[in-house]
Design an enzyme around this catalytic site. Sequence first.
Site, PDB file in Angstrom:
ATOM      1  N   LYS A 123      11.943  -3.039   0.111  1.00  0.00           N
ATOM      2  CA  LYS A 123      11.377  -2.545   1.377  1.00  0.00           C
ATOM      3  C   LYS A 123      12.203  -3.031   2.557  1.00  0.00           C
ATOM      4  CE  LYS A 123       6.674  -2.520   1.503  1.00  0.00           C
ATOM      5  NZ  LYS A 123       5.286  -3.090   1.375  1.00  0.00           N
ATOM      6  N   TYR A 149       5.899  -4.065  -7.466  1.00  0.00           N
ATOM      7  CA  TYR A 149       5.317  -2.738  -7.249  1.00  0.00           C
ATOM      8  C   TYR A 149       4.001  -2.680  -7.999  1.00  0.00           C
ATOM      9  CZ  TYR A 149       4.808   2.337  -7.298  1.00  0.00           C
ATOM     10  OH  TYR A 149       4.331   3.616  -7.144  1.00  0.00           O
ATOM     11  N   ARG A 173      -1.713  -2.396  17.051  1.00  0.00           N
ATOM     12  CA  ARG A 173      -2.064  -1.263  17.923  1.00  0.00           C
ATOM     13  C   ARG A 173      -3.327  -0.615  17.384  1.00  0.00           C
ATOM     14  NH1 ARG A 173      -1.073   2.592  14.180  1.00  0.00           N
ATOM     15  NH2 ARG A 173       0.735   2.262  12.854  1.00  0.00           N
ATOM     16  N   VAL A 205      -4.470   5.576  13.963  1.00  0.00           N
ATOM     17  CA  VAL A 205      -4.925   6.967  13.948  1.00  0.00           C
ATOM     18  C   VAL A 205      -6.375   7.040  13.440  1.00  0.00           C
ATOM     19  CG1 VAL A 205      -4.524   9.254  12.944  1.00  0.00           C
ATOM     20  CG2 VAL A 205      -2.575   7.788  13.522  1.00  0.00           C
TER      21      VAL A 205
HETATM   22  P1  ADP Z   1       5.342   1.475   6.099  1.00  0.00           P
HETATM   23  O1  ADP Z   1       5.293   0.492   7.227  1.00  0.00           O
HETATM   24  O2  ADP Z   1       6.695   2.104   5.915  1.00  0.00           O
HETATM   25  O3  ADP Z   1       4.222   2.477   6.165  1.00  0.00           O
HETATM   26  P2  ADP Z   1       3.870  -0.220   4.196  1.00  0.00           P
HETATM   27  O4  ADP Z   1       4.309  -1.561   3.816  1.00  0.00           O
HETATM   28  O5  ADP Z   1       2.709  -0.101   5.138  1.00  0.00           O
HETATM   29  O6  ADP Z   1       5.128   0.619   4.771  1.00  0.00           O
HETATM   30  O7  ADP Z   1       3.525   0.616   2.910  1.00  0.00           O
HETATM   31  C1  ADP Z   1       3.172   1.981   2.974  1.00  0.00           C
HETATM   32  C2  ADP Z   1       2.534   2.417   1.664  1.00  0.00           C
HETATM   33  O8  ADP Z   1       3.444   2.210   0.570  1.00  0.00           O
HETATM   34  C3  ADP Z   1       1.281   1.643   1.286  1.00  0.00           C
HETATM   35  O9  ADP Z   1       0.107   2.140   1.903  1.00  0.00           O
HETATM   36  C4  ADP Z   1       1.268   1.858  -0.214  1.00  0.00           C
HETATM   37  O10 ADP Z   1       0.820   3.167  -0.498  1.00  0.00           O
HETATM   38  C5  ADP Z   1       2.756   1.789  -0.596  1.00  0.00           C
HETATM   39  N1  ADP Z   1       3.170   0.410  -0.957  1.00  0.00           N
HETATM   40  C6  ADP Z   1       3.644  -0.542  -0.120  1.00  0.00           C
HETATM   41  N2  ADP Z   1       3.898  -1.703  -0.778  1.00  0.00           N
HETATM   42  C7  ADP Z   1       3.618  -1.464  -2.081  1.00  0.00           C
HETATM   43  C8  ADP Z   1       3.674  -2.265  -3.291  1.00  0.00           C
HETATM   44  N3  ADP Z   1       4.107  -3.536  -3.306  1.00  0.00           N
HETATM   45  N4  ADP Z   1       3.274  -1.664  -4.465  1.00  0.00           N
HETATM   46  C9  ADP Z   1       2.855  -0.371  -4.476  1.00  0.00           C
HETATM   47  N5  ADP Z   1       2.776   0.420  -3.387  1.00  0.00           N
HETATM   48  C10 ADP Z   1       3.149  -0.102  -2.194  1.00  0.00           C
END
Ligand code: ADP
Length: 448
Positions: free
Chosen positions: A158, A202, A291, A294
Site C-alpha cells: 500500500k 491481506y 474530515r 460522504v
Molecule cells: P484508500 O485510502 O486508498 O481508500 P484504505 O486503506 O482505506 O485505502 O483501504 C481501502 C479498502 O481496501 C478497504 O476498505 C478494504 O476494502 C481494502 N483493504 C485495505 N487494506 C486491506 C487489507 N489489509 N486486507 C484486505 N483488504 C484491504
Amino acid sequence: MFGKVLIANRGEIALRVHRACQEMGIRTVAVHSTADATAMHVRLADESVCIGPPNARDSYLNMAAILSAATITGADAVHPGYGFLSENARFAEMVEAHGLKFIGPSPEHIRMMGDKIAAKNAMRSLGVPLVPGSPGALESFEEARAIAEQVKFPVLIKAAAGGGGRGMKVARSAEELEEAWRVARAEAKAAFGDDSVYLEKYLDRPRHIELQVLADTHGNVVHFGERDCSLQRRHQKLVEEAGSPVLSQADRDALGARVTAALARLGYRNAGTLEFLWQDGQFAFIEMNTRLQVEHPVTEMVCGIDLVKEQIRIAAGEALGYAQSDIRFNGHAIECRITAEDPETFAPSPGRVNTYHAPGGLGVRVDSALYSGYTVPPHYDSLVAKLVVHAPTRAEAIGRMRRALAEMVVAGIRTTLPLHQAVMEHPEFQAGDYTIHWLERFVAARQG
Ligand code: ADP
C-alpha cells in the site's frame, strides 16, 4: 458564533453544509468553477464567487482563489466538505494564517493521518489494534519479502500517501510480490508524487467497519457508533449502513472506549473517522479520515444529531455539552450512493437531467444537488445523490429503501439506481451476510 462561512466545495456536500449554516443563522459563500455557475449550491448560497475554469486543479483545488474569495466576502470560517482540499494540511494552515477558522482538525493531525505510516505508528503507540505488517515504509524488496514470509501470504503493498485505492496491490506468493512491489510504487509515484509503500497482511474476508468521532477543544471526545461500508467496488463505497449487522452494543462500546481514549491522548479536535477491517471478531485499524465522510448521514439518522452543525460549533470553540452516555442509537439507517454511471459497465454518464423526482415519506432523506433541467458536468465525481432511509429495524429499512428507490426518477442520464435495487433484493444482503468482496462478485455476475 461565525457570521459567515465559505464552503470550499461543490455538489451535494456544499448544499449539506449550506443547510446547516442556514439553520444556525450563518450566512454562506459558495465558490464555483465556470462549469458550475448554475449549480444548486450557487443558487442557494447567500453569495457566490467564481474561482476558475472547470478543471478542479484551477478551481476547487486553487487555494489562492479560494482564500481571495473568503477575504473579499468577509467570511469568518471555511468548511472544506470532503475530497478536494479537505485533507490538505497546507490549506488548513493557510486558512488559519489568513485569520479565518478552518472547520476541521489541526493541520498537524491532518498531516499525521494523511501519511498512513505515521497514522499507523500513532495508533499502535495508543494501543489501537492494527493489521499485521511492516513497521514502517519498506526500504527494499528484500525487506518486503522477509516481512511477507513472516506475516504469511497473501499480502498487500500500500502507498503511504494512498487514497481512493490507488497504489494498492495484492501478492499471493513471493513471485507475485516482485510485481506488486514494482507496480504499487510506480502507481504511488504517479498518483501522489511519493513512492513510499508499506506492507500489510491481506485479509481474505473482512468487513469494512468505521467509527465516527467528534472531539471539542475542551478535551471531550465522543463516538457515534459505527458504519458498515463493506459494499465496495474497486475500494469505493456504494452502500453504507449504521449499525453494522455483525456488531453488538457491547462490541460498539468496547471499540468506542478504546478509540475515544486514544484520540483524547492525541489531542484531536473536530470530526474524524477511524476505518477498521473486521474479521473473525477482531478489529484492525487501516486509516483515519480527518474530515466529514460522504456516508455521515446514516450516523446522523441513527443518533439524531447534525454532524455538520457540531463541526461548526466545535470550530467556533464551543464545548460539546453532552457525554458519551447521552448518545443513543435508534433503529437502522442505509445509504445508497447514486452515481451518474451505467449500472452495469460503470461508464460515466454525465449530461442533462430532464426530469428529477426525489422520493419522500417517513424516514426518507435525499442529499442531492440535482434539479430538473440540471446538466451533470463531466469534470467531477459522478455522485449525484445520496438516498438515505431510517427505520426501527434493518429489515424495515431495506423495505423502505426498495420503495424509495422505486419512486426516484433521474431521467436523461444513466444512474446506478437499478444496481442498488438489485442489491436490496439479494437474499445475502438482506441477511447481512457480506464482506468487502461481495459487491465485486455480484457486479461480475450481473455482467454475465
Ligand atoms: P484508500 O485510502 O486508498 O481508500 P484504505 O486503506 O482505506 O485505502 O483501504 C481501502 C479498502 O481496501 C478497504 O476498505 C478494504 O476494502 C481494502 N483493504 C485495505 N487494506 C486491506 C487489507 N489489509 N486486507 C484486505 N483488504 C484491504
